[in-house]
Design an enzyme around this catalytic site. Structure first.
Site, PDB file in Angstrom:
ATOM      1  N   ARG A 137     -32.594  21.621  32.452  1.00 47.83           N
ATOM      2  CA  ARG A 137     -32.284  22.026  31.084  1.00 47.83           C
ATOM      3  C   ARG A 137     -31.067  21.232  30.613  1.00 47.83           C
ATOM      4  O   ARG A 137     -30.183  20.872  31.406  1.00 47.83           O
ATOM      5  CB  ARG A 137     -31.959  23.522  31.018  1.00 47.83           C
ATOM      6  CG  ARG A 137     -33.180  24.411  31.072  1.00 47.83           C
ATOM      7  CD  ARG A 137     -33.987  24.337  29.774  1.00 47.83           C
ATOM      8  NE  ARG A 137     -35.128  25.225  29.761  1.00 47.83           N
ATOM      9  CZ  ARG A 137     -36.377  24.882  30.082  1.00 47.83           C
ATOM     10  NH1 ARG A 137     -36.645  23.638  30.463  1.00 47.83           N
ATOM     11  NH2 ARG A 137     -37.369  25.753  29.998  1.00 47.83           N
ATOM     12  N   HIS A 146     -38.210  15.705  26.264  1.00 50.08           N
ATOM     13  CA  HIS A 146     -38.607  16.964  26.928  1.00 50.08           C
ATOM     14  C   HIS A 146     -40.129  16.994  27.126  1.00 50.08           C
ATOM     15  O   HIS A 146     -40.812  17.917  26.673  1.00 50.08           O
ATOM     16  CB  HIS A 146     -38.147  18.176  26.103  1.00 50.08           C
ATOM     17  CG  HIS A 146     -38.092  19.451  26.911  1.00 50.08           C
ATOM     18  ND1 HIS A 146     -37.142  20.423  26.722  1.00 50.08           N
ATOM     19  CD2 HIS A 146     -38.887  19.914  27.910  1.00 50.08           C
ATOM     20  CE1 HIS A 146     -37.359  21.434  27.564  1.00 50.08           C
ATOM     21  NE2 HIS A 146     -38.427  21.133  28.295  1.00 50.08           N
TER      22      HIS A 146
HETATM   23  P1  NDP Z   1     -38.200  28.219  40.352  1.00 48.33           P
HETATM   24  O1  NDP Z   1     -37.590  29.463  39.856  1.00 48.33           O
HETATM   25  O2  NDP Z   1     -39.526  28.288  41.039  1.00 48.33           O
HETATM   26  O3  NDP Z   1     -37.191  27.467  41.348  1.00 48.33           O
HETATM   27  C1  NDP Z   1     -35.829  27.369  41.081  1.00 48.33           C
HETATM   28  C2  NDP Z   1     -35.124  26.728  42.253  1.00 48.33           C
HETATM   29  O4  NDP Z   1     -33.754  26.512  41.893  1.00 48.33           O
HETATM   30  C3  NDP Z   1     -35.124  27.603  43.512  1.00 48.33           C
HETATM   31  O5  NDP Z   1     -35.259  26.819  44.665  1.00 48.33           O
HETATM   32  C4  NDP Z   1     -33.741  28.236  43.462  1.00 48.33           C
HETATM   33  O6  NDP Z   1     -33.196  28.590  44.733  1.00 48.33           O
HETATM   34  C5  NDP Z   1     -32.923  27.102  42.884  1.00 48.33           C
HETATM   35  N1  NDP Z   1     -31.682  27.619  42.314  1.00 48.33           N
HETATM   36  C6  NDP Z   1     -31.521  28.533  41.336  1.00 48.33           C
HETATM   37  N2  NDP Z   1     -30.214  28.793  41.129  1.00 48.33           N
HETATM   38  C7  NDP Z   1     -29.535  28.023  41.986  1.00 48.33           C
HETATM   39  C8  NDP Z   1     -28.154  27.865  42.293  1.00 48.33           C
HETATM   40  N3  NDP Z   1     -27.210  28.549  41.642  1.00 48.33           N
HETATM   41  N4  NDP Z   1     -27.808  26.992  43.270  1.00 48.33           N
HETATM   42  C9  NDP Z   1     -28.746  26.316  43.960  1.00 48.33           C
HETATM   43  N5  NDP Z   1     -30.086  26.423  43.722  1.00 48.33           N
HETATM   44  C10 NDP Z   1     -30.463  27.271  42.757  1.00 48.33           C
HETATM   45  O7  NDP Z   1     -38.283  27.235  39.094  1.00 48.33           O
HETATM   46  P2  NDP Z   1     -39.346  26.065  38.804  1.00 48.33           P
HETATM   47  O8  NDP Z   1     -39.364  25.154  39.965  1.00 48.33           O
HETATM   48  O9  NDP Z   1     -40.632  26.658  38.337  1.00 48.33           O
HETATM   49  O10 NDP Z   1     -38.666  25.374  37.525  1.00 48.33           O
HETATM   50  C11 NDP Z   1     -37.349  24.856  37.587  1.00 48.33           C
HETATM   51  C12 NDP Z   1     -36.868  24.486  36.195  1.00 48.33           C
HETATM   52  O11 NDP Z   1     -37.477  23.281  35.758  1.00 48.33           O
HETATM   53  C13 NDP Z   1     -37.204  25.465  35.067  1.00 48.33           C
HETATM   54  O12 NDP Z   1     -36.339  26.578  35.096  1.00 48.33           O
HETATM   55  C14 NDP Z   1     -37.005  24.606  33.845  1.00 48.33           C
HETATM   56  O13 NDP Z   1     -35.651  24.673  33.450  1.00 48.33           O
HETATM   57  C15 NDP Z   1     -37.327  23.201  34.338  1.00 48.33           C
HETATM   58  N6  NDP Z   1     -38.570  22.698  33.756  1.00 48.33           N
HETATM   59  C16 NDP Z   1     -38.511  21.575  32.953  1.00 48.33           C
HETATM   60  C17 NDP Z   1     -39.637  21.029  32.429  1.00 48.33           C
HETATM   61  C18 NDP Z   1     -39.582  19.787  31.618  1.00 48.33           C
HETATM   62  O14 NDP Z   1     -40.594  19.392  31.025  1.00 48.33           O
HETATM   63  N7  NDP Z   1     -38.453  19.094  31.580  1.00 48.33           N
HETATM   64  C19 NDP Z   1     -40.973  21.621  32.661  1.00 48.33           C
HETATM   65  C20 NDP Z   1     -40.929  22.771  33.524  1.00 48.33           C
HETATM   66  C21 NDP Z   1     -39.760  23.289  34.035  1.00 48.33           C
HETATM   67  P3  NDP Z   1     -33.934  29.676  45.664  1.00 48.33           P
HETATM   68  O15 NDP Z   1     -35.101  28.919  46.267  1.00 48.33           O
HETATM   69  O16 NDP Z   1     -32.915  30.025  46.681  1.00 48.33           O
HETATM   70  O17 NDP Z   1     -34.359  30.793  44.781  1.00 48.33           O
HETATM   71  C1  OXD Z   2     -40.684  24.553  30.916  1.00 46.38           C
HETATM   72  C2  OXD Z   2     -40.467  23.449  29.984  1.00 46.38           C
HETATM   73  O1  OXD Z   2     -39.719  25.219  31.306  1.00 46.38           O
HETATM   74  O2  OXD Z   2     -41.448  22.913  29.423  1.00 46.38           O
HETATM   75  O3  OXD Z   2     -41.854  24.795  31.284  1.00 46.38           O
HETATM   76  O4  OXD Z   2     -39.322  23.026  29.798  1.00 46.38           O
END
Ligand code: NDP
Ligand code: OXD
Length: 312
Positions: A227, A275
């Site tokens: 993000r 994005h």
């Molecule tokens: P998940 O919730 O499945 O995974 C999040 C990961 O981040 C987990 O491994 C979690 O750790 C880790 N995490 C969260 N907080 C922390 C922290 N404080 N310190 C270290 N690690 C942390 O999310 P997704 O994989 O589904 O998606 C990730 C992000 O990707 C979304 O939230 C979104 O912002 C972004 N995104 C962007 C897109 C784009 O087009 N640019 C499209 C889709 C998503 P733990 O395993 O310990 O829980």
């Molecule tokens: C998502 C995105 O979070 O598109 O799926 O950014």
């Protein structure tokens, strides 16, 4: 007695979600579907959102479920009182695959020196660089969840030296992992290409800043798909201008669309994409919302619920 139809509202203050109306009506013919700013949205049982107006859930007395249309939920939680209602997000193989493609391209871009080749072409320079094996390129994935976990495994299978960092301990075969604040310095110190796939929470806001960049080896590159608010733009442009960082592929920005006067548009070493790293198809989003609506009705556990205490 006839039951009132389920009322589903698609709500966004930044994007037109009109196209979901007919898709949802096909998926759940007995539901009543409205799209913001239709005032009937306020009477809905289900809110399906992307950047909804602040405080909107508090104005929806019948609301029973908040559903995102995306993987990230920061923008459907910020400035909202969720009133203890369940919140669900989208998790989908097509979305994951799109992210894998975007990140793979970005890693190759740095590993195989396409950034340097583009500079050489502008200067009409014909110069071959040594071929560096993937195993000599140390990739680090921040966030090992639905997306980061698959990205890390794919890059490992491509032959890269992959490390990963998460909040809690995660084990992935063939990937060195660290977790928590205490694990971050060691993870960063061994990372040539840093990929951000973290959710936006209070703990991760601004994480791509001067402190993190200083802990990366000189010449490291950034691939940012999390993000915009993870990124401190001034810290990035500073680190690029001193040569501490080599380049950055950026898909998300603190303000979107990226303002015309942003220095990032013309910053040497920066690739800007709007994005678009990945997204679920509209049909799949509707399918997942409809499935969760049915589950809510039958009392079965909902899929892809968000842990509101963690914020993701
Ligand atoms: P998940 O919730 O499945 O995974 C999040 C990961 O981040 C987990 O491994 C979690 O750790 C880790 N995490 C969260 N907080 C922390 C922290 N404080 N310190 C270290 N690690 C942390 O999310 P997704 O994989 O589904 O998606 C990730 C992000 O990707 C979304 O939230 C979104 O912002 C972004 N995104 C962007 C897109 C784009 O087009 N640019 C499209 C889709 C998503 P733990 O395993 O310990 O829980
Ligand atoms: C998502 C995105 O979070 O598109 O799926 O950014």
């Amino acid at each position: 007695m006839t039951l009132a139809p389920t009322r589903i509202a698609f709500i966004s203050q930044s994007a037109s979600l009109d196209y979901f109306g007919p898709l949802m009506a096909d998926a759940l013919p007995h539901a009543e579907v409205s799209v913001w700013p239709d005032p009937r949205c306020l009477e809905a049982d289900i809110a399906v959102c992307w950047i909804p107006p602040p405080g909107i859930y508090a104005r929806m007395p019948r609301l029973r479920l908040i559903h995102g249309i995306a993987a990230g939920v920061d923008n459907i939680l910020e400035g909202q009182d969720t009133r203890g209602l369940p919140v669900c997000r989208v998790v989908e193989p097509g979305l994951t695959q799109g992210m894998v493609e975007y990140v793979r391209w970005s890693v190759l871009y740095f590993h195989r020196d396409f950034d340097h080749m583009a500079m050489q072409q502008r200067e009409r320079v014909w110069k071959r660089l040594p071929l560096r094996p993937a195993a000599d390129c140390r990739v680090g994935v921040m966030g090992l969840g639905e997306l980061g976990g698959v990205v890390a495994r794919t890059l490992r299978d491509d032959g890269y030296d992959v490390g990963g960092w998460s909040r809690s301990p995660r084990e992935i075969d063939g990937v060195a992992t660290w977790h928590g604040d205490e694990g971050l310095p060691a993870f960063l110190a061994r990372t040539d290409v840093l990929i951000c796939l973290l959710p936006l929470t209070d703990a991760t806001r601004g994480i791509l800043g001067a402190r993190t960049f200083a802990q990366l080896p000189r010449g490291a590159a950034i691939v940012h798909c999390g993000r915009g608010e993870h990124l401190a733009v001034d810290a990035l442009t500073d680190a690029l201008s001193t040569g501490h960082l080599r380049g950055a592929v950026l898909d998300v920005f603190p303000v979107e669309p990226l303002p015309e006067d942003s220095p990032l548009w013309r910053c040497p070493g920066v690739v800007v994409t709007p994005h678009m790293a990945s997204m679920a198809s509209s049909a799949e989003i509707v399918r997942q919302v409809a499935a969760n609506v049915a589950r809510l009705g039958s009392g079965e556990p909902l899929r892809n619920t968000v842990d509101l205490a963690r914020g993701y």
